[in-house]
Design a protein around this motif. Structure first.
Motif, PDB file in Angstrom:
ATOM      1  N   LEU A   2     -45.708  73.513  40.788  1.00 16.70           N
ATOM      2  CA  LEU A   2     -46.271  72.332  40.125  1.00 16.70           C
ATOM      3  C   LEU A   2     -45.198  71.381  39.602  1.00 16.70           C
ATOM      4  O   LEU A   2     -45.524  70.279  39.149  1.00 16.70           O
ATOM      5  N   ARG A   3     -43.948  71.784  39.672  1.00 21.54           N
ATOM      6  CA  ARG A   3     -42.880  70.947  39.125  1.00 21.54           C
ATOM      7  C   ARG A   3     -42.546  69.790  40.062  1.00 21.54           C
ATOM      8  O   ARG A   3     -42.788  69.848  41.260  1.00 21.54           O
ATOM      9  N   GLY A   4     -41.987  68.756  39.466  1.00 20.58           N
ATOM     10  CA  GLY A   4     -41.566  67.628  40.271  1.00 20.58           C
ATOM     11  C   GLY A   4     -41.754  66.310  39.533  1.00 20.58           C
ATOM     12  O   GLY A   4     -42.170  66.285  38.370  1.00 20.58           O
ATOM     13  N   THR A   5     -41.442  65.233  40.217  1.00 21.47           N
ATOM     14  CA  THR A   5     -41.602  63.892  39.656  1.00 21.47           C
ATOM     15  C   THR A   5     -42.824  63.242  40.294  1.00 21.47           C
ATOM     16  O   THR A   5     -42.851  63.014  41.506  1.00 21.47           O
ATOM     17  N   ASP A  57     -30.718  61.696  48.308  1.00 22.38           N
ATOM     18  CA  ASP A  57     -31.678  60.625  48.062  1.00 22.38           C
ATOM     19  C   ASP A  57     -32.894  61.114  47.288  1.00 22.38           C
ATOM     20  O   ASP A  57     -34.006  60.587  47.447  1.00 22.38           O
ATOM     21  N   GLU A  58     -32.715  62.103  46.443  1.00 22.35           N
ATOM     22  CA  GLU A  58     -33.825  62.667  45.697  1.00 22.35           C
ATOM     23  C   GLU A  58     -34.411  61.633  44.720  1.00 22.35           C
ATOM     24  O   GLU A  58     -33.767  60.625  44.406  1.00 22.35           O
ATOM     25  N   PRO A  59     -35.635  61.878  44.225  1.00 24.75           N
ATOM     26  CA  PRO A  59     -36.278  60.931  43.316  1.00 24.75           C
ATOM     27  C   PRO A  59     -35.432  60.570  42.097  1.00 24.75           C
ATOM     28  O   PRO A  59     -35.462  59.422  41.651  1.00 24.75           O
ATOM     29  N   ALA A  60     -34.675  61.530  41.578  1.00 20.07           N
ATOM     30  CA  ALA A  60     -33.852  61.257  40.389  1.00 20.07           C
ATOM     31  C   ALA A  60     -32.856  60.138  40.653  1.00 20.07           C
ATOM     32  O   ALA A  60     -32.612  59.274  39.796  1.00 20.07           O
ATOM     33  N   ALA A  61     -32.272  60.123  41.870  1.00 18.24           N
ATOM     34  CA  ALA A  61     -31.312  59.071  42.216  1.00 18.24           C
ATOM     35  C   ALA A  61     -32.006  57.716  42.306  1.00 18.24           C
ATOM     36  O   ALA A  61     -31.458  56.692  41.885  1.00 18.24           O
ATOM     37  N   PHE A  62     -33.198  57.711  42.836  1.00 22.14           N
ATOM     38  CA  PHE A  62     -33.967  56.473  42.942  1.00 22.14           C
ATOM     39  C   PHE A  62     -34.333  55.943  41.558  1.00 22.14           C
ATOM     40  O   PHE A  62     -34.267  54.732  41.308  1.00 22.14           O
ATOM     41  N   LEU A  63     -34.714  56.832  40.665  1.00 23.57           N
ATOM     42  CA  LEU A  63     -35.141  56.419  39.329  1.00 23.57           C
ATOM     43  C   LEU A  63     -33.983  55.887  38.488  1.00 23.57           C
ATOM     44  O   LEU A  63     -34.215  55.186  37.498  1.00 23.57           O
ATOM     45  N   ARG A  64     -32.751  56.182  38.874  1.00 19.08           N
ATOM     46  CA  ARG A  64     -31.594  55.665  38.134  1.00 19.08           C
ATOM     47  C   ARG A  64     -31.254  54.223  38.516  1.00 19.08           C
ATOM     48  O   ARG A  64     -30.469  53.570  37.826  1.00 19.08           O
ATOM     49  N   GLN A  65     -31.834  53.733  39.595  1.00 15.24           N
ATOM     50  CA  GLN A  65     -31.542  52.381  40.040  1.00 15.24           C
ATOM     51  C   GLN A  65     -32.110  51.343  39.061  1.00 15.24           C
ATOM     52  O   GLN A  65     -33.194  51.512  38.506  1.00 15.24           O
ATOM     53  N   LYS A  66     -31.349  50.254  38.856  1.00 10.81           N
ATOM     54  CA  LYS A  66     -31.792  49.203  37.935  1.00 10.81           C
ATOM     55  C   LYS A  66     -33.109  48.584  38.395  1.00 10.81           C
ATOM     56  O   LYS A  66     -34.000  48.305  37.592  1.00 10.81           O
ATOM     57  N   GLU A  67     -33.239  48.374  39.711  1.00  8.89           N
ATOM     58  CA  GLU A  67     -34.467  47.785  40.243  1.00  8.89           C
ATOM     59  C   GLU A  67     -35.674  48.673  39.976  1.00  8.89           C
ATOM     60  O   GLU A  67     -36.771  48.196  39.681  1.00  8.89           O
ATOM     61  N   THR A  68     -35.461  49.991  40.081  1.00  4.85           N
ATOM     62  CA  THR A  68     -36.551  50.929  39.835  1.00  4.85           C
ATOM     63  C   THR A  68     -36.975  50.892  38.380  1.00  4.85           C
ATOM     64  O   THR A  68     -38.176  50.892  38.061  1.00  4.85           O
ATOM     65  N   LYS A  69     -36.000  50.845  37.477  1.00  5.28           N
ATOM     66  CA  LYS A  69     -36.315  50.791  36.043  1.00  5.28           C
ATOM     67  C   LYS A  69     -37.099  49.524  35.701  1.00  5.28           C
ATOM     68  O   LYS A  69     -38.041  49.560  34.891  1.00  5.28           O
ATOM     69  N   ASN A 102     -46.965  56.764  40.478  1.00  9.96           N
ATOM     70  CA  ASN A 102     -48.146  56.095  41.018  1.00  9.96           C
ATOM     71  C   ASN A 102     -47.846  55.513  42.397  1.00  9.96           C
ATOM     72  O   ASN A 102     -46.716  55.565  42.880  1.00  9.96           O
ATOM     73  N   ARG A 103     -48.840  54.939  43.047  1.00  7.55           N
ATOM     74  CA  ARG A 103     -48.711  54.508  44.434  1.00  7.55           C
ATOM     75  C   ARG A 103     -47.648  53.434  44.621  1.00  7.55           C
ATOM     76  O   ARG A 103     -46.982  53.391  45.648  1.00  7.55           O
ATOM     77  N   TYR A 104     -47.469  52.561  43.629  1.00  2.96           N
ATOM     78  CA  TYR A 104     -46.512  51.472  43.771  1.00  2.96           C
ATOM     79  C   TYR A 104     -45.071  51.982  43.711  1.00  2.96           C
ATOM     80  O   TYR A 104     -44.207  51.535  44.468  1.00  2.96           O
ATOM     81  N   ILE A 105     -44.841  52.926  42.823  1.00  5.07           N
ATOM     82  CA  ILE A 105     -43.501  53.508  42.742  1.00  5.07           C
ATOM     83  C   ILE A 105     -43.238  54.367  43.979  1.00  5.07           C
ATOM     84  O   ILE A 105     -42.117  54.387  44.506  1.00  5.07           O
ATOM     85  N   LEU A 106     -44.280  55.056  44.466  1.00  3.12           N
ATOM     86  CA  LEU A 106     -44.105  55.865  45.673  1.00  3.12           C
ATOM     87  C   LEU A 106     -43.732  54.983  46.856  1.00  3.12           C
ATOM     88  O   LEU A 106     -42.854  55.332  47.647  1.00  3.12           O
ATOM     89  N   LEU A 107     -44.395  53.835  46.988  1.00  6.58           N
ATOM     90  CA  LEU A 107     -44.083  52.914  48.079  1.00  6.58           C
ATOM     91  C   LEU A 107     -42.663  52.358  47.939  1.00  6.58           C
ATOM     92  O   LEU A 107     -41.946  52.216  48.933  1.00  6.58           O
ATOM     93  N   ALA A 108     -42.263  52.029  46.707  1.00  4.38           N
ATOM     94  CA  ALA A 108     -40.907  51.530  46.477  1.00  4.38           C
ATOM     95  C   ALA A 108     -39.881  52.605  46.831  1.00  4.38           C
ATOM     96  O   ALA A 108     -38.833  52.315  47.427  1.00  4.38           O
ATOM     97  N   TYR A 109     -40.187  53.845  46.490  1.00  5.03           N
ATOM     98  CA  TYR A 109     -39.288  54.959  46.821  1.00  5.03           C
ATOM     99  C   TYR A 109     -39.217  55.155  48.330  1.00  5.03           C
ATOM    100  O   TYR A 109     -38.133  55.375  48.896  1.00  5.03           O
ATOM    101  N   ALA A 110     -40.360  55.062  48.995  1.00  5.87           N
ATOM    102  CA  ALA A 110     -40.391  55.205  50.452  1.00  5.87           C
ATOM    103  C   ALA A 110     -39.545  54.125  51.123  1.00  5.87           C
ATOM    104  O   ALA A 110     -38.790  54.404  52.066  1.00  5.87           O
TER     105      ALA A 110
END
Length: 202
Positions: free
Chosen positions: A88-91, A48-60, A94-102
């Motif tokens: 320092l690496r990572g994705t 369930d890493e961030p990369a998988a979340f970012l591939r979702q159509k809803e996330t895009k 902003n707060r709205y995307i973080l909440l959606a990911y959570a």
């Protein structure tokens, strides 16, 4: 021989699931930290890493909508850091995307993240108050304390009970208000209340 300085760790004010979520210079939050914490607490899987979340159509769609609304903002809504020190690496999002990911990870993660973000926003709001705003807020709170104390004193007097420590309690509350709001001087209010109290006794 000169010692190499270690790169600064990302600053962090947000605490979710009992641990810090790092932020970058744009005040974006590192989603990888949230994923790691959720996995450690059994609330998500390693897939369930961030990369998988970012591939979702809803996330895009969410990201595109946020970009449209923040077109004049100097801060990006998302930033991927894949080079430089590992710390320092990572994705970063902003707060709205973080909440959606959570929310995508787990309901408990979402609730904790939402409460933490609200608390951080409230803290920043208090810190941005001007000196005069803090004074008037302190005065309003003190007036409320005085009003409640006066009402309680009137009710007790009607019942013919004595209040031997009423004045001392009022003084202590004033001291507490001064500690909470430096610069607040409730002397005139205290004198007014004490004057009324003395006239009542006569």
């Amino acid at each position: 021989m000169s010692l190499k300085q270690k790169p600064d760790k990302p600053k962090s004010e947000l605490v979710v699931l009992g641990a810090q979520i790092a932020t970058n210079e744009h005040d974006l939050f590192r989603a990888n930290d949230l994923h790691k914490l959720a996995v450690e607490r059994g609330l998500a899987t390693k897939h369930d890493e961030p990369a998988a979340f970012l591939r979702q159509k809803e996330t895009k769609r969410l990201i595109e909508a946020l970009k449209t609304r923040t077109v004049n903002s100097q801060s990006p809504v998302i930033k991927a850091v894949s080079t430089g020190p590992m710390s320092l690496r990572g994705t970063y999002v902003n707060r709205y995307i973080l909440l959606a990911y959570a929310a995508w990870l787990n309901g408990d993660v979402y609730l904790d993240a939402m409460i933490a973000l609200d608390a951080m926003s409230a803290k920043h709001s208090d810190n941005q108050l001007s000196a005069s705003e803090k004074y008037f807020r302190a005065e309003r709170l003190f007036n409320e304390v005085v009003a409640r104390g006066s009402k309680a004193g009137t009710e007790l007097a009607a019942c013919k009970y004595t209040i031997p420590a009423a004045t001392e309690a009022l003084d202590e509350s004033a001291v507490g208000m001064q500690l909470q709001f430096p610069g607040f001087v409730p002397t005139s209010l205290l004198e007014t209340v004490k004057g009324k109290h003395n006239r009542t006794r006569k």
